[in-house]
Design an enzyme around this catalytic site. Structure first.
Site, PDB file in Angstrom:
ATOM      1  N   SER A  73       0.843  -1.193   0.000  1.00  0.00           N
ATOM      2  CA  SER A  73       0.000   0.000   0.000  1.00  0.00           C
ATOM      3  C   SER A  73       0.877   1.242   0.000  1.00  0.00           C
ATOM      4  O   SER A  73       2.083   1.181   0.249  1.00  0.00           O
ATOM      5  CB  SER A  73      -0.926   0.015   1.226  1.00  0.00           C
ATOM      6  N   HIS A 113      15.054   4.757   1.010  1.00  0.00           N
ATOM      7  CA  HIS A 113      14.733   3.406   1.452  1.00  0.00           C
ATOM      8  C   HIS A 113      13.885   3.578   2.701  1.00  0.00           C
ATOM      9  O   HIS A 113      14.336   4.174   3.689  1.00  0.00           O
ATOM     10  CB  HIS A 113      16.008   2.622   1.766  1.00  0.00           C
ATOM     11  N   ASP A 114      12.668   3.058   2.696  1.00  0.00           N
ATOM     12  CA  ASP A 114      11.740   3.347   3.777  1.00  0.00           C
ATOM     13  C   ASP A 114      12.301   2.983   5.145  1.00  0.00           C
ATOM     14  O   ASP A 114      12.019   3.649   6.149  1.00  0.00           O
ATOM     15  CB  ASP A 114      10.389   2.677   3.546  1.00  0.00           C
ATOM     16  N   ASN A 171      17.420  -8.731   7.003  1.00  0.00           N
ATOM     17  CA  ASN A 171      16.011  -8.861   6.642  1.00  0.00           C
ATOM     18  C   ASN A 171      15.478 -10.132   7.280  1.00  0.00           C
ATOM     19  O   ASN A 171      16.057 -11.207   7.126  1.00  0.00           O
ATOM     20  CB  ASN A 171      15.859  -8.970   5.117  1.00  0.00           C
TER      21      ASN A 171
END
Length: 498
Positions: free
Chosen positions: A27, A250-251, A314
Site C-alpha cells: 500500500s 529506502h523506507d 532482513n
C-alpha cells in the site's frame, strides 16, 4: 535539546508543511507533516493499494497506476494545505528497496518494473558469483545476500546500452522533476555500492559488463532533486517552485531516523525492528562490519540518514500473516485481527515454529498451507486453525528477532540495552511482548508512522524548519509520540512466555 521551528532563540516558525510520499509493497499513502513544539503532526490525505501483477511473463509493479496515485495524493495534499492557508514547502519520497525501472534517453519507461518477488534473478546468482566471489562482494558492499538484490536482477537484463536504471523512489522523483539521481540509502541496497567509500563500486560494473552510467549520480538525504516540472505542478495544483527533497528513500532508512531512542532508554545502544511487510532487525553503527563472520551470518550494512550504517538482517515479517488473511478471506473466513491475535495469545507457549526467512514464503500463494507444510517437515503438527497458525507466526518472528539481535550484538561488538519496534508491528501487542520475552530486553513500541516521520523530519531540516543531528530529530519524535513499553516476562501470563 531539540531545535524546533520556533528555535531555541524564540524565532518565528518557518512557514509551510511537508508532503511525504510513503509507499510500501502492499500500500501507499501521501501525508502532510506539520512541525511544532508539540512534535510532528501527520495527516493522511490519500491512501492507495499497491501490489504485484502478472504481466509480460513475470511479477511486476503496475508503476503507471502507482505514479497516477502519487499525483492524486499530491493534488489532495495541495487542496488540503490550501484550504488551511498553508504552503507545501517540499515533497519527500520513500519506498521499498532494490527494484528499479529502466528509462531511455528520452526519459520513457521502457517496461513496468519487475518486483523483487519475481523469481527471475535466482538463475543469475551463480553467474554473478562466478565473476565476483561472494567474499569479495561482501568486503566491498557489506550487503546481505538476497537472491533479489539489484545486482542479480540487473544480471538478467539484456541490451542496457542507452538505458538508465532508476530505483523506484528515484523514478518517481524523476517523473516529478525531470532530474535523474540515485539516493544513497537506497543505492546501498543494490550490491553495487562501496560501503566504506559511500560511492558506486565502479569496478563491479566493469566486471559484470554493466554500463558505468547505468545509475545516475548519487544524492544524499537532505539534498534537493529539483523543482516540479511545469506540467506536474499544474496537474497537482502546486507552485512550480515546490521542490522534491531527497530523504532516506529506502523506507527503512526513514523509519530508523525516527526511532525515539534517548540516553535513558539506551542512547546509542539500542536495537531496532522496523516491523511491517518485512522486518528489518539490527543496530545503528558509525562504521560497517565487513568481516567474514558477518558475511556468513548474512548481515547487511546499509546507509542511513547522516551517513550512519544500518547493520541489520532482513527477517520475514507480517507478510506471513497478511497472506494468511488473504487466503482465509478467499475461503470465506474473515476474522477480526484483534480477536485473532487475542485468541493466538491465549494459546500456550512452546508451539511449533517456522523459519520466517525461508524463501518458500516470499511469493504470494496459500500461506496457511505452506506454513503447515513447513511444520510437518519438522515432524510436528500444526492444526489448520487460524489462531494456531497466527501464534506460530508470532512465535517464529519473535524468536527470529531475538536471534538476529543477539547475532548483531556479537558481530558488531556492541550490546543493545533496549529494542525499539517501529512501524505497523509496533501495534501488535502479542508480537512485542513475545519479542521482549525471547530477547530478554525491554521493548519500546512506537511510533507506528516512523517512516513518514523520518521522511518529514529530513525535509523539515533541509528547509530550516528544524535543526540538529539524529538525536535532535529523535527528540522531536519523542515529543509527539505515545510509546508503550514491554518488559520481558519470566512467569506465565496470558500465554506470552516462550
Amino acid at each position: 535539546m531539540s531545535t524546533l521551528p520556533n528555535g531555541v532563540d524564540g524565532g518565528v516558525p518557518t512557514p509551510g508543511v511537508f508532503a511525504a510520499v510513503d509507499i510500501g509493497a502492499s500500500s501507499g499513502r501521501v501525508m502532510l507533516g506539520r512541525i511544532s513544539p508539540e512534535g510532528v503532526a501527520l495527516e493522511t490525505v490519500h491512501r492507495f493499494p499497491n501490489g504485484v501483477v502478472e504481466r509480460d511473463g513475470g511479477l511486476r509493479w503496475d508503476f503507471d497506476a502507482l505514479f497516477a496515485e502519487v499525483l492524486k495524493g499530491l493534488a489532495a495534499a495541495s487542496t488540503v494545505a490550501a484550504a488551511q492557508g498553508e504552503t507545501i514547502a517540499s515533497i519527500g519520497i520513500d519506498t521499498w528497496a532494490v527494484d528499479y525501472g529502466l528509462v531511455d534517453r528520452s526519459g520513457k519507461l521502457v517496461a513496468q518494473p519487475y518486483s523483487y518477488r519475481d523469481d527471475r534473478s535466482r538463475a543469475a546468482v551463480a553467474p554473478v558469483h562466478a565473476k565476483l566471489d561472494p567474499a569479495r562482494l561482501y568486503q566491498t558492499t557489506g550487503l546481505q545476500f538476497l537472491q533479489f538484490n539489484t545486482i542479480y536482477q540487473l544480471a538478467t537484463e539484456r541490451d542496457l546500452d542507452g538505458l538508465q536504471a532508476l530505483l523506484i523512489p528515484d523514478l518517481i522523483a524523476f517523473l516529478l522533476t525531470g532530474i535523474r539521481r540515485t539516493e544513497a540509502t537506497n543505492a546501498s541496497t543494490t550490491g553495487l555500492f562501496d560501503a566504506v567509500a559511500g560511492e558506486w563500486a565502479t569496478e563491479f560494473f566493469t566486471v559484470l559488463g554493466l554500463p558505468k552510467d547505468l545509475f545516475p549520480p548519487l544524492i544524499r538525504p537532505g539534498e534537493t532533486y529539483g523543482k516540479l516540472l511545469a506540467d506536474v505542478a499544474a496537474a497537482v495544483g502546486l507552485p512550480r517552485e515546490t521542490t522534491v527533497v531527497a530523504v532516506g528513500s529506502h523506507d527503512t532508512a526513514s523509519a530508523v531516523a525516527a526511532v525515539p531512542a534517548t540516553a535513558d532508554n539506551g542512547g546509542d545502544d539500542f536495537a531496532y525492528i522496523s516491523s511491517g511487510t518485512w522486518s528489518l532487525v539490527g543496530l545503528e553503527l558509525k562504521h560497517p562490519v565487513l568481516t567474514e563472520a558477518s558475511r556468513e551470518a548474512n548481515f547487511t550494512n546499509e546507509r542511513g540518514v547522516d551517513g550512519t550504517i544500518r547493520y541489520l538482517r532482513n527477517v520475514g515479517g507480517l507478510w506471513l500473516l497478511s497472506e494468511c488473511q488473504r487466503t482465509w478471506a478467499q475461503e470465506g473466513f474473515q476474522p477480526d485481527l484483534t480477536a485473532l491475535l487475542t485468541a493466538a495469545g491465549a494459546l500456550p507457549p512452546g508451539g511449533p515454529q517456522i523459519n520466517p526467512d525461508d524463501p518458500s514464503f516470499i511469493a504470494p500463494d496459500n500461506m496457511p498451507e505452506r506454513i503447515r507444510a513447513a511444520i510437518s517437515r519438522t515432524g510436528e503438527v500444526l492444526p489448520n486453525d487460524p489462531a494456531a497458525i497466527t501464534r506460530c507466526i508470532m512465535d517464529s518472528l519473535a524468536a527470529a528477532y531475538a536471534r538476529t539481535i543477539s547475532a548483531a550484538e556479537r558481530l558488531a561488538g556492541r550490546p543493545a540495552d533496549v529494542v525499539h519496534v517501529v512501524g505497523g508491528g509496533s501495534q501488535n501487542a502479542l508480537l512485542c511482548q513475545l519479542t521482549a520475552n525471547a530477547s530478554g530486553k525491554p521493548v519500546i513500541a512506537g511510533p507506528v508512522e516512523a517512516t513518514a516521520l523520518g521522511n518529514v523530519l529530513v525535509q523539515a531540516r533541509a528547509a530550516g524548519a528544524t535543526a540538529g543531528g539524529l538525536k535532535d530529530l529523535r527528540g522531536i519524535v519523542r515529543t509527539g509520540t505515545t510509546l508503550r513499553r514491554y518488559e520481558p516476562l519470566v512467569t506465565a501470563r496470558q500465554g506470552y512466555v516462550q
